[in-house]
Design a protein around this motif. Sequence first.
Motif, mmCIF file in Angstrom:
data_model
loop_
_atom_site.group_PDB
_atom_site.id
_atom_site.type_symbol
_atom_site.label_atom_id
_atom_site.label_comp_id
_atom_site.label_asym_id
_atom_site.label_seq_id
_atom_site.Cartn_x
_atom_site.Cartn_y
_atom_site.Cartn_z
ATOM 1 N N ASP A 63 0.917 -1.271 -0.098
ATOM 2 C CA ASP A 63 0.040 0.200 -0.012
ATOM 3 C C ASP A 63 0.836 1.149 -0.021
ATOM 4 O O ASP A 63 2.079 1.097 0.688
ATOM 5 N N LEU A 64 0.223 2.517 -0.359
ATOM 6 C CA LEU A 64 1.125 3.603 -0.494
ATOM 7 C C LEU A 64 0.304 4.536 0.132
ATOM 8 O O LEU A 64 -0.855 4.955 0.176
ATOM 9 N N THR A 65 1.279 5.529 0.990
ATOM 10 C CA THR A 65 0.653 6.644 1.572
ATOM 11 C C THR A 65 1.676 7.584 1.689
ATOM 12 O O THR A 65 3.072 7.385 1.214
ATOM 13 N N THR A 66 1.320 8.954 1.273
ATOM 14 C CA THR A 66 2.285 10.072 1.051
ATOM 15 C C THR A 66 1.926 10.932 2.546
ATOM 16 O O THR A 66 0.846 10.988 2.931
ATOM 17 N N ILE A 67 3.192 11.189 3.173
ATOM 18 C CA ILE A 67 3.135 12.173 4.217
ATOM 19 C C ILE A 67 3.627 13.404 3.952
ATOM 20 O O ILE A 67 4.905 13.652 3.266
ATOM 21 N N ARG A 68 2.936 14.332 4.240
ATOM 22 C CA ARG A 68 3.133 15.828 3.724
ATOM 23 C C ARG A 68 4.645 16.067 4.569
ATOM 24 O O ARG A 68 4.686 16.025 5.746
ATOM 25 N N ALA A 69 5.523 16.797 3.914
ATOM 26 C CA ALA A 69 6.852 17.163 4.523
ATOM 27 C C ALA A 69 7.140 18.570 3.844
ATOM 28 O O ALA A 69 6.895 18.688 2.588
ATOM 29 N N ARG A 77 13.548 13.727 9.164
ATOM 30 C CA ARG A 77 13.118 13.525 10.713
ATOM 31 C C ARG A 77 12.090 12.340 10.687
ATOM 32 O O ARG A 77 12.188 11.462 11.654
ATOM 33 N N MET A 78 10.993 12.538 10.041
ATOM 34 C CA MET A 78 9.946 11.605 10.078
ATOM 35 C C MET A 78 10.389 10.503 9.303
ATOM 36 O O MET A 78 9.831 9.523 9.972
ATOM 37 N N ALA A 79 11.024 10.296 8.475
ATOM 38 C CA ALA A 79 11.472 8.998 7.976
ATOM 39 C C ALA A 79 12.321 8.269 8.922
ATOM 40 O O ALA A 79 12.020 6.950 9.057
ATOM 41 N N ALA A 80 13.222 8.978 9.689
ATOM 42 C CA ALA A 80 13.855 8.665 10.865
ATOM 43 C C ALA A 80 12.868 7.926 11.753
ATOM 44 O O ALA A 80 13.233 6.541 12.350
ATOM 45 N N GLU A 81 11.721 8.512 12.031
ATOM 46 C CA GLU A 81 11.023 7.977 13.155
ATOM 47 C C GLU A 81 10.277 6.825 12.832
ATOM 48 O O GLU A 81 10.083 5.798 13.503
ATOM 49 N N LEU A 82 9.689 6.884 11.430
ATOM 50 C CA LEU A 82 9.264 5.662 10.998
ATOM 51 C C LEU A 82 9.976 4.457 10.689
ATOM 52 O O LEU A 82 9.616 3.291 11.243
ATOM 53 N N LEU A 83 11.220 4.722 10.580
ATOM 54 C CA LEU A 83 12.162 3.692 10.497
ATOM 55 C C LEU A 83 12.056 3.102 11.859
ATOM 56 O O LEU A 83 12.192 1.644 12.203
ATOM 57 N N GLN A 84 12.453 3.805 12.820
ATOM 58 C CA GLN A 84 12.507 3.195 14.199
ATOM 59 C C GLN A 84 11.219 2.525 14.573
ATOM 60 O O GLN A 84 11.305 1.396 15.452
ATOM 61 N N ARG A 85 10.223 3.099 14.144
ATOM 62 C CA ARG A 85 8.825 2.420 14.595
ATOM 63 C C ARG A 85 8.816 0.865 14.124
ATOM 64 O O ARG A 85 7.984 0.065 14.425
ATOM 65 N N ALA A 92 21.378 2.854 13.629
ATOM 66 C CA ALA A 92 21.182 2.188 12.092
ATOM 67 C C ALA A 92 20.749 3.159 11.291
ATOM 68 O O ALA A 92 21.424 3.372 10.258
ATOM 69 N N VAL A 93 19.647 3.861 11.574
ATOM 70 C CA VAL A 93 19.033 5.026 10.869
ATOM 71 C C VAL A 93 20.264 6.123 10.493
ATOM 72 O O VAL A 93 20.354 6.500 9.412
ATOM 73 N N ALA A 94 20.842 6.450 11.650
ATOM 74 C CA ALA A 94 21.864 7.626 11.627
ATOM 75 C C ALA A 94 22.850 7.154 10.564
ATOM 76 O O ALA A 94 23.502 7.861 9.793
ATOM 77 N N SER A 95 23.253 5.801 10.709
ATOM 78 C CA SER A 95 24.461 5.608 10.018
ATOM 79 C C SER A 95 23.779 5.442 8.394
ATOM 80 O O SER A 95 24.874 6.066 7.660
ATOM 81 N N ALA A 96 22.880 4.894 8.204
ATOM 82 C CA ALA A 96 22.357 4.807 6.562
ATOM 83 C C ALA A 96 21.971 6.281 6.150
ATOM 84 O O ALA A 96 22.526 6.524 4.942
ATOM 85 N N VAL A 97 21.656 7.298 6.740
ATOM 86 C CA VAL A 97 21.392 8.373 6.357
ATOM 87 C C VAL A 97 22.712 9.075 5.986
ATOM 88 O O VAL A 97 22.640 9.973 5.071
#
Length: 258
Positions: A63-69, A77-85, A92-97
């Motif tokens: 499924d596809l969702t778009t989040i306003r940024a 910031r939101m992508a990092a939070e979502l990856l952690q969830r 690992a998020v900080a390393s990849a980014v």
Amino acid sequence: MHSNLEGAHISGCERLAPVDRVESLAAAMVRRALQHPKGQADCLSLTIEAVSPASVQTTSLLDLTTIRAADYHQGRRMAAELLQRAGVSALAVASAVGYMAAGAAPGGTSMRGAMLVDAVDGTRLEPDPSRGVRASRMDLSESAETELRQRLALRGLDNPHVREALVLATKVMSAPGIVAELCWSDDPDYTAGYVASREYGYVRFAHLKPHGEERGGRAFFVCRQEVELEPLIAYLERSVLLITEVGEIGGPVDWEDV
Ligand code: AMP
């Protein structure tokens, strides 16, 4: 199809189709390499391989969702939070980014494929840091592609970036031991990116990098307790996946609604 300009990666594209569509798909891929916003390719390789129908597995699209940024800072910031969830550690998020923002290939350029990143400690696991791991041998069936294009068009999203990334992310998320994926494009005009996970599907952010930025990349986050690297890479690169059902294509939502 892979194309280069002066030794640097320009574009890549994967299709899976019946033999009667091969000629027209090949022509479309060549056209794309010659008309790319990053410049006209000076080296292009097109590989066409037969796959046995018995090896084709089928699945449904994420499924596809778009989040306003508002801008890429907020998007990241939101992508990092979502990856952690989704189960990726903050480290690992900080390393990849960090790798993707700096250009994850040696010399600070974009890789041809994806990094494999340990979802706990953030170390890179792909054997070749320039090539990375390439998700391959996946596509939509013709009927699923028609359906998807209609649904994306209703949201103003029917473009090759979104279609191909959705297909790629669906294959990646079907792989055992993959926790999530992070992607932003290496196309300087395309600032959108996404986080994919089984729980949240394909979540698109309008901005994950600044306009004009040529460094893009992909990180596939791996749970090393669940999978050995060699079979994981073989699955991503060699197994054949045809997507026959299309998921929901939602309209834009605010972060608070996720
Ligand atoms: P693109 O979305 O085509 O602009 O690609 C963004 C980045 O994703 C590229 O710079 C590569 O690092 C990576 N990438 C592109 N194609 C693949 C693929 N088939 N498998 C894994 N990674 C890819």
